[in-house]
Write a protein that holds these residues in place. Structure first.
Motif, PDB file in Angstrom:
ATOM      1  N   VAL A  76      11.319  16.067   4.314  1.00 44.61           N
ATOM      2  CA  VAL A  76      10.359  14.993   4.083  1.00 44.61           C
ATOM      3  C   VAL A  76      10.390  14.041   5.273  1.00 44.61           C
ATOM      4  O   VAL A  76      11.449  13.482   5.605  1.00 44.61           O
ATOM      5  CB  VAL A  76      10.687  14.236   2.782  1.00 44.61           C
ATOM      6  N   THR A  77       9.244  13.863   5.921  1.00 48.75           N
ATOM      7  CA  THR A  77       9.132  12.950   7.060  1.00 48.75           C
ATOM      8  C   THR A  77       7.883  12.096   6.872  1.00 48.75           C
ATOM      9  O   THR A  77       6.845  12.587   6.419  1.00 48.75           O
ATOM     10  CB  THR A  77       9.016  13.719   8.390  1.00 48.75           C
ATOM     11  N   PRO A  78       7.933  10.810   7.211  1.00 50.85           N
ATOM     12  CA  PRO A  78       6.738   9.955   7.081  1.00 50.85           C
ATOM     13  C   PRO A  78       5.695  10.312   8.130  1.00 50.85           C
ATOM     14  O   PRO A  78       6.022  10.674   9.261  1.00 50.85           O
ATOM     15  CB  PRO A  78       7.294   8.547   7.296  1.00 50.85           C
ATOM     16  N   LEU A  79       4.427  10.211   7.748  1.00 58.42           N
ATOM     17  CA  LEU A  79       3.314  10.469   8.663  1.00 58.42           C
ATOM     18  C   LEU A  79       2.760   9.188   9.260  1.00 58.42           C
ATOM     19  O   LEU A  79       1.893   9.240  10.135  1.00 58.42           O
ATOM     20  CB  LEU A  79       2.212  11.231   7.926  1.00 58.42           C
ATOM     21  N   PRO A  83       8.058  -0.363   7.682  1.00 62.03           N
ATOM     22  CA  PRO A  83       9.302  -0.687   6.979  1.00 62.03           C
ATOM     23  C   PRO A  83       9.297  -0.117   5.561  1.00 62.03           C
ATOM     24  O   PRO A  83       8.262  -0.070   4.898  1.00 62.03           O
ATOM     25  CB  PRO A  83       9.321  -2.217   6.966  1.00 62.03           C
ATOM     26  N   VAL A  84      10.486   0.297   5.091  1.00 61.01           N
ATOM     27  CA  VAL A  84      10.625   0.881   3.761  1.00 61.01           C
ATOM     28  C   VAL A  84      10.616  -0.232   2.722  1.00 61.01           C
ATOM     29  O   VAL A  84      11.418  -1.164   2.789  1.00 61.01           O
ATOM     30  CB  VAL A  84      11.915   1.714   3.660  1.00 61.01           C
ATOM     31  N   LEU A  85       9.704  -0.121   1.758  1.00 67.50           N
ATOM     32  CA  LEU A  85       9.593  -1.113   0.697  1.00 67.50           C
ATOM     33  C   LEU A  85      10.405  -0.710  -0.536  1.00 67.50           C
ATOM     34  O   LEU A  85      11.006  -1.550  -1.201  1.00 67.50           O
ATOM     35  CB  LEU A  85       8.120  -1.292   0.320  1.00 67.50           C
ATOM     36  N   ARG A  86      10.427   0.605  -0.831  1.00 60.80           N
ATOM     37  CA  ARG A  86      11.139   1.082  -2.026  1.00 60.80           C
ATOM     38  C   ARG A  86      11.504   2.543  -1.852  1.00 60.80           C
ATOM     39  O   ARG A  86      10.725   3.321  -1.289  1.00 60.80           O
ATOM     40  CB  ARG A  86      10.273   0.915  -3.279  1.00 60.80           C
ATOM     41  N   VAL A  87      12.700   2.897  -2.325  1.00 61.78           N
ATOM     42  CA  VAL A  87      13.132   4.295  -2.379  1.00 61.78           C
ATOM     43  C   VAL A  87      13.302   4.650  -3.849  1.00 61.78           C
ATOM     44  O   VAL A  87      14.110   4.039  -4.553  1.00 61.78           O
ATOM     45  CB  VAL A  87      14.447   4.516  -1.608  1.00 61.78           C
ATOM     46  N   LEU A 104       6.292   2.709   1.728  1.00 66.29           N
ATOM     47  CA  LEU A 104       6.350   1.870   2.925  1.00 66.29           C
ATOM     48  C   LEU A 104       5.491   0.628   2.722  1.00 66.29           C
ATOM     49  O   LEU A 104       4.577   0.601   1.882  1.00 66.29           O
ATOM     50  CB  LEU A 104       5.850   2.656   4.143  1.00 66.29           C
ATOM     51  N   ASP A 105       5.782  -0.416   3.495  1.00 69.05           N
ATOM     52  CA  ASP A 105       5.010  -1.656   3.415  1.00 69.05           C
ATOM     53  C   ASP A 105       3.565  -1.370   3.840  1.00 69.05           C
ATOM     54  O   ASP A 105       3.318  -0.954   4.978  1.00 69.05           O
ATOM     55  CB  ASP A 105       5.629  -2.705   4.339  1.00 69.05           C
ATOM     56  N   PRO A 106       2.574  -1.594   2.962  1.00 70.36           N
ATOM     57  CA  PRO A 106       1.192  -1.217   3.285  1.00 70.36           C
ATOM     58  C   PRO A 106       0.375  -2.306   3.978  1.00 70.36           C
ATOM     59  O   PRO A 106      -0.831  -2.126   4.166  1.00 70.36           O
ATOM     60  CB  PRO A 106       0.605  -0.911   1.898  1.00 70.36           C
ATOM     61  N   THR A 107       0.992  -3.425   4.367  1.00 72.97           N
ATOM     62  CA  THR A 107       0.223  -4.560   4.894  1.00 72.97           C
ATOM     63  C   THR A 107      -0.592  -4.170   6.120  1.00 72.97           C
ATOM     64  O   THR A 107      -1.811  -4.406   6.182  1.00 72.97           O
ATOM     65  CB  THR A 107       1.177  -5.716   5.243  1.00 72.97           C
ATOM     66  N   ASP A 108       0.063  -3.578   7.117  1.00 74.32           N
ATOM     67  CA  ASP A 108      -0.647  -3.202   8.341  1.00 74.32           C
ATOM     68  C   ASP A 108      -1.731  -2.176   8.048  1.00 74.32           C
ATOM     69  O   ASP A 108      -2.833  -2.238   8.635  1.00 74.32           O
ATOM     70  CB  ASP A 108       0.342  -2.638   9.361  1.00 74.32           C
ATOM     71  N   ALA A 109      -1.452  -1.251   7.156  1.00 73.97           N
ATOM     72  CA  ALA A 109      -2.446  -0.225   6.832  1.00 73.97           C
ATOM     73  C   ALA A 109      -3.660  -0.833   6.145  1.00 73.97           C
ATOM     74  O   ALA A 109      -4.799  -0.406   6.379  1.00 73.97           O
ATOM     75  CB  ALA A 109      -1.812   0.854   5.959  1.00 73.97           C
ATOM     76  N   GLN A 272      16.979   3.859   3.581  1.00 72.56           N
ATOM     77  CA  GLN A 272      17.334   2.710   2.758  1.00 72.56           C
ATOM     78  C   GLN A 272      16.203   1.688   2.773  1.00 72.56           C
ATOM     79  O   GLN A 272      15.378   1.661   3.705  1.00 72.56           O
ATOM     80  CB  GLN A 272      18.629   2.053   3.277  1.00 72.56           C
ATOM     81  N   VAL A 273      16.159   0.843   1.774  1.00 73.33           N
ATOM     82  CA  VAL A 273      15.156  -0.213   1.697  1.00 73.33           C
ATOM     83  C   VAL A 273      15.320  -1.162   2.877  1.00 73.33           C
ATOM     84  O   VAL A 273      16.442  -1.549   3.219  1.00 73.33           O
ATOM     85  CB  VAL A 273      15.278  -0.969   0.366  1.00 73.33           C
ATOM     86  N   GLY A 274      14.212  -1.540   3.496  1.00 70.38           N
ATOM     87  CA  GLY A 274      14.236  -2.429   4.648  1.00 70.38           C
ATOM     88  C   GLY A 274      14.315  -1.716   5.971  1.00 70.38           C
ATOM     89  O   GLY A 274      14.062  -2.313   7.013  1.00 70.38           O
ATOM     90  N   GLN A 275      14.651  -0.449   5.950  1.00 68.14           N
ATOM     91  CA  GLN A 275      14.746   0.322   7.190  1.00 68.14           C
ATOM     92  C   GLN A 275      13.345   0.588   7.731  1.00 68.14           C
ATOM     93  O   GLN A 275      12.413   0.883   6.992  1.00 68.14           O
ATOM     94  CB  GLN A 275      15.464   1.642   6.910  1.00 68.14           C
ATOM     95  N   SER A 276      13.190   0.448   9.036  1.00 66.36           N
ATOM     96  CA  SER A 276      11.913   0.741   9.672  1.00 66.36           C
ATOM     97  C   SER A 276      11.936   2.193  10.145  1.00 66.36           C
ATOM     98  O   SER A 276      12.786   2.577  10.945  1.00 66.36           O
ATOM     99  CB  SER A 276      11.671  -0.193  10.859  1.00 66.36           C
ATOM    100  N   VAL A 277      11.017   2.986   9.638  1.00 68.30           N
ATOM    101  CA  VAL A 277      11.000   4.412   9.963  1.00 68.30           C
ATOM    102  C   VAL A 277       9.825   4.704  10.884  1.00 68.30           C
ATOM    103  O   VAL A 277       8.770   4.067  10.805  1.00 68.30           O
ATOM    104  CB  VAL A 277      10.909   5.274   8.685  1.00 68.30           C
TER     105      VAL A 277
END
Length: 399
Positions: A76-79, A83-87, A104-109, A272-277
């Motif tokens: 599993v890899t992000p596309l 930043p991670v909001l919830r796991v 992931l945090d959807p603000t920018d999207a 982990q939560v808060g990690q920027s991927v």
């Protein structure tokens, strides 16, 4: 012994002759010999039967305990980055395809989506404006055509005036010698002729200007038509490009929610939560245990009669001999394990010792049996392949 025999026969020892004793001994020896012969014959029959069975049936099976459970694991890899909001899952957790794994945090999207929606609306508005401009340019072309018609008529009028002024001038010139026309009248006629010439030249210039204006209007109409011909506002290339950017922004927003690509067990979770991927960073692995197979490493000398489709019986060290799996040979690896190693063995030396090689054989398992008794990748298995031809198996099943 003689006393016992004599008692059995009802005679005293004195009454039994030596010849009778010898006859009894011979009879007992004959019985023992017969018993040994019967026992030996039975052993020979058993050995012969076992040998015949091994010759007919035993050679058709090849087995190995160098077999292990494997599966096509899903990494599993992000596309999209963020930043991670919830796991939502942990290691060893069973998930189904489509379940939420990470958010992931959807603000920018969301901001990017709003900008793409505005660009799409603007592109659609501009194309519709271009279509309306084409209608206005068509009217301008018609107006310029009317100007040309008016200027053509003015040229015709000026030409007639010039012809009339020329005739009048010639008539007065012919009468000058007779004194019938004064000099003043001749001058007036000459001025009228010159004025008619000027008016004709002006009319012709106006006609040329109207024709040029029509050419410009035609060019503008053609240029505008090239932007919209053959399309509707919704199918215009500029609008389609803006819509593609809008669709991408929507997909990127959806991709902020990472879902399970397959059903299976979560393993190797490292987010982990808060990690920027970043895009493509592995965050976890899902093992589809319901689609597990077995890679059985058979000796090269065992594979002469092994073919894809042959039945395989398997047992695992996890459940023991009480649970038997049934599978089919799917295919063979393209090379042995040693030849496909990162550093293949180099045997081009004088100190070479032949080692029997093993070739991986893939065995597909029955999904219903896997559902009843799940396996995990890497578990040890024992595999036995029935190499009997299909026709023999079909005949045996019919019987």
């Amino acid at each position: 012994m003689a006393d016992i025999d004599s008692k059995i026969s009802g005679a005293t020892p004195a009454e039994v002759s030596p010849s009778a004793e010898n006859a009894q001994d011979d009879a007992r020896k004959a019985k023992r010999k017969q018993a040994f012969l019967l026992f030996g014959g039975a052993l020979a029959l058993v050995a012969a039967g076992f040998g015949i069975y091994e010759w007919i049936e035993g050679g058709r099976y090849v087995d190995t305990d160098n077999a292990y459970v494997a599966a096509e694991v899903a990494q599993v890899t992000p596309l999209v980055a963020g930043p991670v909001l919830r796991v939502a899952v942990n290691d060893t957790q069973v998930v189904r395809k489509g379940d939420i794994l990470v958010e992931l945090d959807p603000t920018d999207a969301k901001i990017a989506l709003a900008a793409a929606e505005a660009d799409y609306a603007d592109a659609l508005r501009k194309v519709r404006q271009t279509v309306a401009t084409g209608t206005a340019l068509s009217a301008q072309v018609g107006e310029r055509q009317a100007d040309i018609a008016r200027m053509t008529a003015q040229v015709q009028v000026a030409t007639a005036d010039l012809q009339r002024a020329e005739i009048d001038l010639k008539r007065r010139q012919s009468l000058v010698g007779d004194g019938a026309v004064s000099g003043e009248e001749l001058t007036t006629a000459r001025n009228a002729y010159a004025s008619a010439q000027g008016q004709l030249a002006a009319a012709r210039a106006s006609l040329a200007a109207a024709q040029a204006a029509r050419g410009t209007a035609n060019g503008q109409q053609a240029a505008n038509a090239a932007l919209v011909n053959g399309t509707t506002p919704e199918t215009n290339p500029q609008v389609l490009a803006a819509k593609a950017r809008l669709d991408k922004a929507r997909i990127d927003l959806e991709r902020t929610v990472i879902r399970a690509p397959v059903s299976g067990v979560v393993t190797q979770r490292n987010v982990q939560v808060g990690q920027s991927v970043a895009v493509g960073t592995p965050v976890m692995t899902i093992v589809p245990i319901g689609q597990a197979h077995v890679d059985a490493n058979f000796k090269e000398s065992q594979l002469a009669h092994v073919r894809p489709g042959q039945p395989v019986t398997l047992t695992s060290d996890l459940y023991g001999d009480d649970v038997v799996y049934h599978g089919r040979v799917v295919g063979f690896s393209g090379g042995t394990g040693s030849s496909l190693a990162v550093i293949p063995a180099q045997n081009a030396t004088g100190n070479w010792i032949k080692v029997v090689q093993r070739l991986p054989v893939r065995v597909a398992l029955d999904p219903h049996e896997l559902g009843a008794h799940p396996l995990r990748i890497g578990l040890s298995m024992t595999a036995t392949i029935d190499t009997r031809p299909d026709s023999d198996r079909a005949q045996k099943g019919a019987n």
